[in-house]
Scaffold this active site. Structure first.
Site, PDB file in Angstrom:
ATOM      1  N   SER A 113      -0.529  -6.714   5.082  1.00 21.88           N
ATOM      2  CA  SER A 113      -0.971  -5.521   4.354  1.00 21.88           C
ATOM      3  C   SER A 113      -0.651  -4.019   5.206  1.00 21.88           C
ATOM      4  CB  SER A 113      -1.876  -5.530   3.504  1.00 21.88           C
ATOM      5  OG  SER A 113      -1.986  -4.454   2.645  1.00 21.88           O
ATOM      6  N   HIS A 114      -1.586  -3.424   5.098  1.00 23.10           N
ATOM      7  CA  HIS A 114      -1.107  -2.082   5.731  1.00 23.10           C
ATOM      8  C   HIS A 114      -1.611  -1.997   7.083  1.00 23.10           C
ATOM      9  CE1 HIS A 114      -5.302  -2.673   4.311  1.00 23.10           C
ATOM     10  NE2 HIS A 114      -5.647  -1.583   5.128  1.00 23.10           N
ATOM     11  N   ASP A 277       2.861   0.316   1.036  1.00 25.22           N
ATOM     12  CA  ASP A 277       2.224  -0.038   2.260  1.00 25.22           C
ATOM     13  C   ASP A 277       3.081  -1.120   3.040  1.00 25.22           C
ATOM     14  OD1 ASP A 277       1.654  -2.182   0.507  1.00 25.22           O
ATOM     15  OD2 ASP A 277      -0.242  -2.655   1.263  1.00 25.22           O
ATOM     16  N   ASP A 279       3.247  -4.377   2.950  1.00 24.52           N
ATOM     17  CA  ASP A 279       3.792  -5.592   1.962  1.00 24.52           C
ATOM     18  C   ASP A 279       4.354  -5.071   0.428  1.00 24.52           C
ATOM     19  OD1 ASP A 279       0.975  -5.108   1.409  1.00 24.52           O
ATOM     20  OD2 ASP A 279       0.813  -7.151   0.880  1.00 24.52           O
ATOM     21  N   ASP A 281       2.414  -3.752  -1.925  1.00 26.03           N
ATOM     22  CA  ASP A 281       1.827  -3.807  -2.972  1.00 26.03           C
ATOM     23  C   ASP A 281       0.838  -2.669  -3.475  1.00 26.03           C
ATOM     24  OD1 ASP A 281      -0.035  -4.302  -1.072  1.00 26.03           O
ATOM     25  OD2 ASP A 281      -0.715  -6.023  -1.964  1.00 26.03           O
ATOM     26  N   ARG A 282       0.798  -1.628  -2.410  1.00 23.45           N
ATOM     27  CA  ARG A 282      -0.011  -0.560  -2.660  1.00 23.45           C
ATOM     28  C   ARG A 282       0.959   0.751  -2.924  1.00 23.45           C
ATOM     29  NH1 ARG A 282      -5.131  -0.215   1.308  1.00 23.45           N
ATOM     30  NH2 ARG A 282      -5.593  -2.098   1.072  1.00 23.45           N
ATOM     31  N   LYS A 376      -1.037  -6.620  -7.332  1.00 22.86           N
ATOM     32  CA  LYS A 376      -0.551  -5.190  -7.464  1.00 22.86           C
ATOM     33  C   LYS A 376       0.815  -4.861  -7.076  1.00 22.86           C
ATOM     34  CE  LYS A 376      -3.289  -3.858  -3.176  1.00 22.86           C
ATOM     35  NZ  LYS A 376      -4.133  -5.176  -2.932  1.00 22.86           N
TER      36      LYS A 376
END
Ligand code: VG1
Ligand code: CO
Length: 543
Positions: A113-114, A277, A279, A281-282, A376
């Protein structure tokens, strides 16, 4: 090509946290580490024989190597087909959509992710299920049990698969389908949103800056905003995914996306700024000089979703993670729709969405999404806002001012103490837990504690029960403090403190959040003894 069985033994620490397994990249690269985890997943889901999987990742360092291992192991374990994004790229929401679209049995998503990327940074692997959502608690537990008892894994010794060309190829008996990572997700967005209205907005001179932070969303954002919706070239900045994310930290909040914040606070700021982010999703939403907290964004989307074609019939219900502010609860109450409070992590929203109980979900950590996928979705959230702005003709600041006047404002901030000594963090949480019963009735900086608990959750659909999800302290007058340990860090322990204060006085809706929250922040410090126990002057990160 031949497959063989490699003897192995359990590798300590392969327990997944909030969102899959996240470790230092070098840990993942160590002999048998990745292989053990992939085989444990395949064992936990009852084997891979005859199954169809999706695979892709955020393009970070080791993404390309890890995909080749997963493909060789899927083939050796008898999978029928693997669908991969071209060059191994897929954003998390796009992977979720591909699983659903192709009725796959699950998907392997390579991302931390982030978290920063690179050989000396972080790597991650998460398994998503046939509904497109993250592995449930039960499956996560089964995977952990497999990692603790594994004795062998299966792999073929074939050469690398060429993932550069869209189309079909094979690995032994297994079919590999390489797809455009963007096309299907972009088509889904076109179904949900009024692209004509958004195109007209851009035609009228509305300016957007989207910061892809050198991570997965660059190609998606360029295809949708610039190529489809007519935003000018240059709307997407930092749009080329890099294996080290350009040395940055693709966490879309005012701290890590400070480059975008500077653009949005400058005199010639565009109308709208957004970021995503690692990947994809944010999301971060910011108007000209007007940052929108993720909790407020969720509430605004809940209040205005009916303006967007995909949600014209209204929402069936909403859900938020426990630490997310209660702003959305107030919208749900006003609109007489169900509102659920679930533990942190998107996996808890899945059963509610599958059962049709909710079609909008969100987390304070910049995650917002709907039942169009089971993750998300950063770009979806940005399009939601663009569609709402196109219909209302308002600026972001106007939308917020009107929302707060109607529903009140939940001032909100999160303070993170990072890389703490694990023992200190655990003792702090244990002490809080032990003292819960003594809190109600006590006063801290003028705030009276009404209730305090350790959040537990029973899923209303499958009755699964989860405990120990964070300490909640509720004060009279709508203030709240939550203490929780992160499940995604790769170094020591991260203590998150979520701080909230409701304000309904129309003359007090435009204060600095840290000022409005000063008493709550002090109360949190007194309740947990933060400064004394951590030996720190304050949190490392405030978002
Ligand atoms: C963090 C966030 C949480 C989010 C998770 C995964 O977890 O707080 O809300 O679901 O990251 O997000 P934690 O345990 O560190 O607080 V991400 O964008 O993987 O995909
Ligand atoms: Co993410």
């Amino acid at each position: 090509m031949s497959s063989h069985i490699v003897a192995t033994q359990p590798i300590a620490g392969q327990n997944a946290g909030t969102s899959g397994l996240r470790r230092k990249t070098r840990d993942f690269m160590a002999p048998h580490f990745l292989e053990n985890y992939v085989q444990s997943i395949m064992n936990a889901i009852g084997g891979a024989t005859g199954k169809r999987f999706v695979v892709g990742g955020d393009g970070r360092y080791f993404n390309d190597r890890a995909i080749q291992v997963i493909l060789r192991m899927a083939a050796a374990n008898g999978a029928a087909e693997v669908i991969s994004g071209q060059n191994g790229l897929l954003s998390t929401p796009a992977a979720s959509h591909l699983i659903r679209l192709n009725k796959a049995d699950g998907g392997f998503i390579l991302s931390a992710s982030h978290n920063p990327a690179g050989i000396d940074a972080d790597f991650g692997l998460k398994f998503n299920m046939g509904n497109g959502g993250p592995a449930t608690e039960a499956v996560t537990d089964a995977i952990l049990a497999q990692t603790q008892s594994i004795t062998a894994y299966q792999i073929t010794d074939a050469p690398d698969v060429d993932l550069t060309q869209i189309g079909q190829t094979e690995l032994g008996e297994m079919q590999i389908t390489i797809v455009d990572p963007v096309a299907d997700h972009a088509a889904l967005m076109a179904q949900l949103f009024d692209f004509d209205a958004i195109r007209a907005l851009f035609d009228g001179g509305f300016r957007l800056t989207f910061d892809a932070m050198h991570a997965a969303t660059g190609p998606y954002a360029k295809a949708i905003f610039e190529d489809t919706l007519g935003a000018p070239a240059g709307t997407v900045v930092n749009g080329t995914p890099l294996p080290d994310f350009g040395g940055g930290h693709p966490d879309p909040n005012p701290i890590w996306a400070s480059e975008l914040m500077d653009i949005m606070n400058a005199p010639d700021a565009p109308d709208f700024g957004a970021a995503s982010d690692g990947d994809g999703d944010r999301n971060m939403i910011v108007g000209r000089g007007a940052y929108v907290t993720p909790s407020d964004s969720l509430a605004v989307i809940a209040a205005n979703a009916h303006l967007v074609p995909g949600y014209a019939k209204g929402l069936s219900g909403v859900a938020r993670s426990m630490p997310t502010s209660t702003a959305v609860d107030r919208v749900a109450r006003a609109k007489d729709m169900p509102c659920f409070e679930v533990p942190t992590g998107w996996k808890f929203f899945g059963s509610l969405m599958d059962a049709g109980k909710v079609n909008l979900c969100g987390e304070e950590s910049a995650g917002t999404g709907s039942d169009h996928v089971r993750e998300k979705d950063g770009l979806w959230a940005v399009l939601m806002w663009l569609n709402i702005l196109a219909v209302t003709g308002q600026s972001v600041a106007d939308v917020m001012a009107q929302h707060w006047r109607t529903y009140g404002r939940n001032y909100y901030t999160r303070h993170d103490y990072e890389a703490l000594d694990k023992d200190i963090a655990n003792v702090l949480m244990d002490d809080l837990r032990a003292g819960l019963d003594t809190l109600p009735g006590k006063q801290f900086t003028g705030l009276e504690v009404m209730a305090a608990d350790d959040f537990a959750y029973t899923d209303p659909v499958d009755s699964s029960h989860t405990t120990g999800q964070g300490i909640r302290v509720m004060f009279a007058g709508g203030a709240r403090v939550v203490f929780r340990l992160s499940g995604t860090g790769t170094q020591g322990a991260t203590l998150r403190i979520y701080l909230e204060q409701l304000e309904t006085d129309v003359d007090r809706l435009h204060m600095e959040p840290e000022v409005a929250l000063a008493a709550v922040i002090q109360a949190a410090d007194q309740i947990a003894g933060l400064r004394d126990r951590t030996g720190r002057g304050g949190p490392e990160v405030k978002t």
